[in-house]
Design an enzyme around this catalytic site. Structure first.
Site, PDB file in Angstrom:
ATOM      1  N   GLU A  12       0.808  -1.222   0.000  1.00 23.39           N
ATOM      2  CA  GLU A  12       0.000   0.000   0.000  1.00 23.39           C
ATOM      3  C   GLU A  12       0.843   1.275   0.000  1.00 23.39           C
ATOM      4  OE1 GLU A  12       0.056  -1.395   4.363  1.00 23.39           O
ATOM      5  OE2 GLU A  12       0.353  -2.247   2.396  1.00 23.39           O
ATOM      6  N   LEU A  14       3.679   4.104   1.453  1.00 27.36           N
ATOM      7  CA  LEU A  14       3.841   4.789   2.737  1.00 27.36           C
ATOM      8  C   LEU A  14       2.580   5.575   3.068  1.00 27.36           C
ATOM      9  CD1 LEU A  14       7.558   5.982   2.722  1.00 27.36           C
ATOM     10  CD2 LEU A  14       6.463   4.450   4.348  1.00 27.36           C
ATOM     11  N   HIS A  15       1.518   4.858   3.365  1.00 31.21           N
ATOM     12  CA  HIS A  15       0.241   5.472   3.701  1.00 31.21           C
ATOM     13  C   HIS A  15      -0.223   4.938   5.045  1.00 31.21           C
ATOM     14  CE1 HIS A  15      -0.029   7.204  -0.253  1.00 31.21           C
ATOM     15  NE2 HIS A  15       0.321   6.027  -0.757  1.00 31.21           N
ATOM     16  N   ALA A  16      -0.894   5.758   5.815  1.00 34.10           N
ATOM     17  CA  ALA A  16      -1.511   5.402   7.097  1.00 34.10           C
ATOM     18  C   ALA A  16      -0.611   4.548   7.984  1.00 34.10           C
ATOM     19  CB  ALA A  16      -2.866   4.763   6.869  1.00 34.10           C
ATOM     20  N   PRO A  18       1.694   1.988   7.500  1.00 37.46           N
ATOM     21  CA  PRO A  18       3.131   1.915   7.198  1.00 37.46           C
ATOM     22  C   PRO A  18       3.854   3.245   7.445  1.00 37.46           C
ATOM     23  CG  PRO A  18       1.905   0.811   5.487  1.00 37.46           C
ATOM     24  CD  PRO A  18       0.901   1.524   6.352  1.00 37.46           C
TER      25      PRO A  18
END
Length: 93
Positions: A12, A14-16, A18
């Site tokens: 996914e 580097l979102h939320a 991670p």
């Protein structure tokens, strides 16, 4: 200036979650680190908003950099975290 180029291992990107893991890990190193897309401007790796603002996708190359003492070890650990999409900062590299 120490630098590591690595592909984002989290599917996914580097979102939320991670990004949160990465920011906590970057802060835990105690070394000022910047993160950038391969063709972008570096931002503070310890800033959640800055890291989210990169919009780094899974598989995309990022650049981690620091010129502080202890930078090589810190960058090695962060690069391993990002490349392998780990859930926490590795204790050793």
């Amino acid at each position: 200036m120490a630098e590591r180029r690595v592909n984002v291992g989290w599917a996914e990107g580097l979102h939320a979650r991670p990004a949160s893991i990465f920011v906590r890990a970057a802060t835990a190193t105690g070394v000022p680190v910047t993160i950038a897309k391969a063709d972008g401007n570096p931002v503070n790796a310890a800033s959640m908003l800055a890291v989210l603002g990169l919009g780094a996708q899974g598989g995309e190359e990022i650049v981690l950099a620091s010129d502080a003492e202890g930078a090589d070890a810190a960058l090695d650990r962060l690069a391993k975290l990002v490349a392998e999409g780990l859930d926490e900062l590795p204790e050793t590299v």
